[in-house]
Design a protein around this motif. Structure first.
Motif, PDB file in Angstrom:
ATOM      1  N   ILE A  75      17.930   1.977 -21.525  1.00 54.19           N
ATOM      2  CA  ILE A  75      18.860   0.864 -21.788  1.00 54.19           C
ATOM      3  C   ILE A  75      18.299  -0.461 -21.275  1.00 54.19           C
ATOM      4  N   GLY A  76      17.056  -0.445 -20.797  1.00 50.03           N
ATOM      5  CA  GLY A  76      16.398  -1.694 -20.390  1.00 50.03           C
ATOM      6  C   GLY A  76      16.938  -2.305 -19.105  1.00 50.03           C
ATOM      7  N   CYS A  77      17.549  -1.498 -18.266  1.00 46.00           N
ATOM      8  CA  CYS A  77      18.148  -2.045 -17.036  1.00 46.00           C
ATOM      9  C   CYS A  77      17.086  -2.426 -16.001  1.00 46.00           C
ATOM     10  N   LYS A  78      15.893  -1.881 -16.110  1.00 45.12           N
ATOM     11  CA  LYS A  78      14.764  -2.151 -15.206  1.00 45.12           C
ATOM     12  C   LYS A  78      14.985  -1.630 -13.792  1.00 45.12           C
ATOM     13  N   ALA A  79      15.921  -0.712 -13.636  1.00 46.19           N
ATOM     14  CA  ALA A  79      16.106  -0.094 -12.320  1.00 46.19           C
ATOM     15  C   ALA A  79      14.819   0.606 -11.882  1.00 46.19           C
ATOM     16  N   CYS A  80      14.073   1.166 -12.860  1.00 45.77           N
ATOM     17  CA  CYS A  80      12.822   1.864 -12.529  1.00 45.77           C
ATOM     18  C   CYS A  80      11.791   0.900 -11.965  1.00 45.77           C
ATOM     19  N   GLU A  81      11.704  -0.297 -12.573  1.00 47.53           N
ATOM     20  CA  GLU A  81      10.745  -1.307 -12.084  1.00 47.53           C
ATOM     21  C   GLU A  81      11.089  -1.710 -10.650  1.00 47.53           C
ATOM     22  N   VAL A  82      12.366  -1.936 -10.430  1.00 49.72           N
ATOM     23  CA  VAL A  82      12.800  -2.384  -9.101  1.00 49.72           C
ATOM     24  C   VAL A  82      12.545  -1.294  -8.068  1.00 49.72           C
ATOM     25  N   ALA A  83      12.899  -0.053  -8.431  1.00 50.68           N
ATOM     26  CA  ALA A  83      12.713   1.059  -7.482  1.00 50.68           C
ATOM     27  C   ALA A  83      11.240   1.228  -7.137  1.00 50.68           C
ATOM     28  N   CYS A  84      10.366   1.054  -8.134  1.00 55.41           N
ATOM     29  CA  CYS A  84       8.920   1.180  -7.910  1.00 55.41           C
ATOM     30  C   CYS A  84       8.445   0.104  -6.948  1.00 55.41           C
ATOM     31  N   LYS A  85       8.865  -1.126  -7.203  1.00 50.73           N
ATOM     32  CA  LYS A  85       8.427  -2.230  -6.334  1.00 50.73           C
ATOM     33  C   LYS A  85       8.959  -2.040  -4.919  1.00 50.73           C
ATOM     34  N   GLN A  86      10.195  -1.594  -4.828  1.00 47.39           N
ATOM     35  CA  GLN A  86      10.804  -1.440  -3.506  1.00 47.39           C
ATOM     36  C   GLN A  86      10.085  -0.344  -2.708  1.00 47.39           C
ATOM     37  N   TRP A  87       9.895   0.822  -3.313  1.00 51.57           N
ATOM     38  CA  TRP A  87       9.293   1.930  -2.566  1.00 51.57           C
ATOM     39  C   TRP A  87       7.838   1.614  -2.192  1.00 51.57           C
ATOM     40  N   ASN A  88       7.125   1.022  -3.144  1.00 57.94           N
ATOM     41  CA  ASN A  88       5.698   0.781  -2.919  1.00 57.94           C
ATOM     42  C   ASN A  88       5.398  -0.577  -2.295  1.00 57.94           C
ATOM     43  N   GLN A  89       6.449  -1.324  -1.932  1.00 55.99           N
ATOM     44  CA  GLN A  89       6.306  -2.625  -1.281  1.00 55.99           C
ATOM     45  C   GLN A  89       5.418  -3.562  -2.096  1.00 55.99           C
TER      46      GLN A  89
ATOM     47  N   HIS B 218       0.837  -1.194   0.000  1.00 56.11           N
ATOM     48  CA  HIS B 218       0.000   0.000   0.000  1.00 56.11           C
ATOM     49  C   HIS B 218       0.866   1.236   0.000  1.00 56.11           C
ATOM     50  N   ALA B 219       0.769   1.940  -1.107  1.00 54.02           N
ATOM     51  CA  ALA B 219       1.525   3.184  -1.217  1.00 54.02           C
ATOM     52  C   ALA B 219       0.556   4.336  -1.093  1.00 54.02           C
ATOM     53  N   GLY B 220      -0.398   4.178  -0.228  1.00 55.02           N
ATOM     54  CA  GLY B 220      -1.466   5.152  -0.135  1.00 55.02           C
ATOM     55  C   GLY B 220      -1.008   6.462   0.455  1.00 55.02           C
ATOM     56  N   VAL B 221      -1.965   7.310   0.738  1.00 57.69           N
ATOM     57  CA  VAL B 221      -1.651   8.602   1.318  1.00 57.69           C
ATOM     58  C   VAL B 221      -0.894   8.357   2.615  1.00 57.69           C
ATOM     59  N   ALA B 222       0.298   8.930   2.696  1.00 58.13           N
ATOM     60  CA  ALA B 222       1.121   8.715   3.887  1.00 58.13           C
ATOM     61  C   ALA B 222       0.638   9.641   4.988  1.00 58.13           C
ATOM     62  N   HIS B 223      -0.224   9.110   5.839  1.00 61.12           N
ATOM     63  CA  HIS B 223      -0.761   9.937   6.905  1.00 61.12           C
ATOM     64  C   HIS B 223       0.371  10.403   7.793  1.00 61.12           C
ATOM     65  N   GLY B 224       0.345  11.641   8.133  1.00 61.62           N
ATOM     66  CA  GLY B 224       1.384  12.176   8.995  1.00 61.62           C
ATOM     67  C   GLY B 224       2.523  12.797   8.209  1.00 61.62           C
ATOM     68  N   VAL B 225       2.586  12.499   6.876  1.00 57.57           N
ATOM     69  CA  VAL B 225       3.618  13.143   6.065  1.00 57.57           C
ATOM     70  C   VAL B 225       3.047  14.443   5.559  1.00 57.57           C
ATOM     71  N   ARG B 226       3.601  15.522   5.930  1.00 57.46           N
ATOM     72  CA  ARG B 226       3.020  16.796   5.528  1.00 57.46           C
ATOM     73  C   ARG B 226       3.553  17.223   4.172  1.00 57.46           C
ATOM     74  N   ALA B 227       2.749  18.013   3.441  1.00 61.96           N
ATOM     75  CA  ALA B 227       3.231  18.580   2.193  1.00 61.96           C
ATOM     76  C   ALA B 227       4.434  19.457   2.536  1.00 61.96           C
ATOM     77  N   TRP B 228       5.423  19.463   1.659  1.00 63.08           N
ATOM     78  CA  TRP B 228       6.659  20.184   1.944  1.00 63.08           C
ATOM     79  C   TRP B 228       6.397  21.674   2.066  1.00 63.08           C
ATOM     80  N   ASP B 229       6.991  22.269   3.048  1.00 60.83           N
ATOM     81  CA  ASP B 229       6.850  23.708   3.225  1.00 60.83           C
ATOM     82  C   ASP B 229       7.778  24.399   2.233  1.00 60.83           C
ATOM     83  N   THR B 230       7.178  24.877   1.124  1.00 58.01           N
ATOM     84  CA  THR B 230       8.016  25.439   0.058  1.00 58.01           C
ATOM     85  C   THR B 230       8.660  26.754   0.477  1.00 58.01           C
ATOM     86  N   HIS B 231       8.170  27.329   1.585  1.00 56.70           N
ATOM     87  CA  HIS B 231       8.779  28.581   2.041  1.00 56.70           C
ATOM     88  C   HIS B 231       9.820  28.323   3.125  1.00 56.70           C
TER      89      HIS B 231
END
Ligand code: SF4
Ligand code: SF4
Length: 326
Positions: A50-64, A6-19
């Motif tokens: 280049i077909g390394c699939k680093a993007c696929e792996v990173a997606c799976k890792q971050w989103n469990q 579940h990569a849902g809304v991360a409760h408790g993670v606030r939107a970044w204070d751009t100021h």
């Protein structure tokens, strides 16, 4: 299928204070800051993949997300096959090799390089992929976060929403698994996890990372910048420059998902643009993309007119039948 993470809304993670005083992590990794209210997306330059699939792996890792197993698909070197409930990034491998690809080829690659490169005009040695019949085409596919998203329009529960970053997001606690969004998506992106939690899943544009001021995991992991993250308007400008540069060298590059140059009648304007768009060098179908993606809702007006005419015909036939009985 195993239940996706579940990569849902991360409760408790606030939107970044751009100021605030601290720079956002995204400014360091992608050169852009993330501000709610602006449209963000991906520019995927397929010529750099280049077909390394680093993007696929990173997606799976971050989103469990669970792995797709180790079975060989028999489809080229591609073992994740397609996008789905647990595969939110998928790198497509397209082999385009002529039968005679080894004929008259000098296997002393370095000795023969200038002679082989010359006939293609201004291509450099690093651009041999641009020679049709002797190349791989590679594309990292993902949810397009359509500006007029058919999945969102089809969802009867209001589970699919548009976020403050203009991305399209499935709220897991509202989804009832009816699957209406699945046929509505013209790209085959969203899938209901049958055998898993029974809910619809797809890329979130790393909503929780954006809230934390970080660029999406796939773009961060891509070693060649084939996946570029940023505000859509800036990405489109960058993509147009890259397209012009490639076309100037004789490579038939075009943008799929913007109002830019489209080849041979391909048209994505019915979705009013894609926040995640692509630079391609062959027809969309070659990359498993529809040349003219449709919204089911765009046929509603035509359907109403047809139903109205049918109803009128029925009334007329009934009246005529009664009149004939007298
Ligand atoms: S690509 Fe499909 S799943 Fe993604 S926003 Fe568009 S319609 Fe929805
Ligand atoms: S990480 Fe970049 S180069 Fe590697 S497969 Fe994905 S898009 Fe291609």
């Amino acid at each position: 299928m195993t239940a996706p993470g579940h990569a849902g809304v991360a409760h408790g993670v606030r939107a970044w204070d751009t100021h605030g005083e601290q720079a956002q992590p995204a400014q360091k990794t992608s050169g852009t800051s993330i501000t709610p209210g602006r449209a963000y997306g991906f520019f995927t330059d397929t010529t750099l993949c280049i077909g390394c699939k680093a993007c696929e792996v990173a997606c799976k890792q971050w989103n469990q997300l669970p792995s797709d197993g180790y079975e060989l698909s028999g489809h080229s070197y591609d073992n994740t096959r397609q996008l789905g409930a647990s595969t939110w990034r998928h790198v497509t491998f397209i082999e385009q090799f002529d039968e005679d690809r080894f004929a008259e080829r000098d296997f002393d690659v370095f000795a023969s390089l200038p002679a082989r490169v010359e006939p293609w005009g201004a291509f450099t040695a690093g651009e041999q992929w641009a020679e049709p019949g002797r190349r791989w085409l590679l594309m990292s596919d993902v949810c397009k976060h359509c500006v007029n998203a058919p999945c969102l329009e089809a969802c009867p529960t209001g589970s699919i929403i548009r976020t403050e970053f203009d991305s399209v997001y499935v709220q897991q606690d509202v989804c009832n698994g009816c699957g209406y969004c699945v046929p509505a998506c013209p790209f085959g992106v969203v899938e209901v996890a049958k055998g898993g939690d029974g809910k619809a899943h797809k890329c979130t544009l790393c909503y929780d990372r954006l809230r934390g001021g970080m660029e999406p995991a796939c773009a961060n992991a891509c070693p060649t910048d084939s996946i570029q993250f940023g505000p859509v308007d800036e990405l489109v400008e960058r993509a147009k420059l890259r397209t012009d540069e490639l076309r100037g060298r004789g490579i038939p590059a075009y943008l799929y998902g913007t109002d830019g140059v489209l080849e041979d009648g391909a048209d994505t304007t019915r979705l009013n643009g894609l926040n995640c768009f692509f630079l391609l060098i062959d027809r969309p179908e070659v990359y498993n993309l529809p040349p003219v993606p449709h919204r089911a809702s765009s046929a509603t007006g035509r359907g109403l007119v047809t139903s109205g005419l049918a109803a009128l015909g029925l009334v007329a036939a009934t009246l005529w039948a009664f009149a004939g009985d007298r």
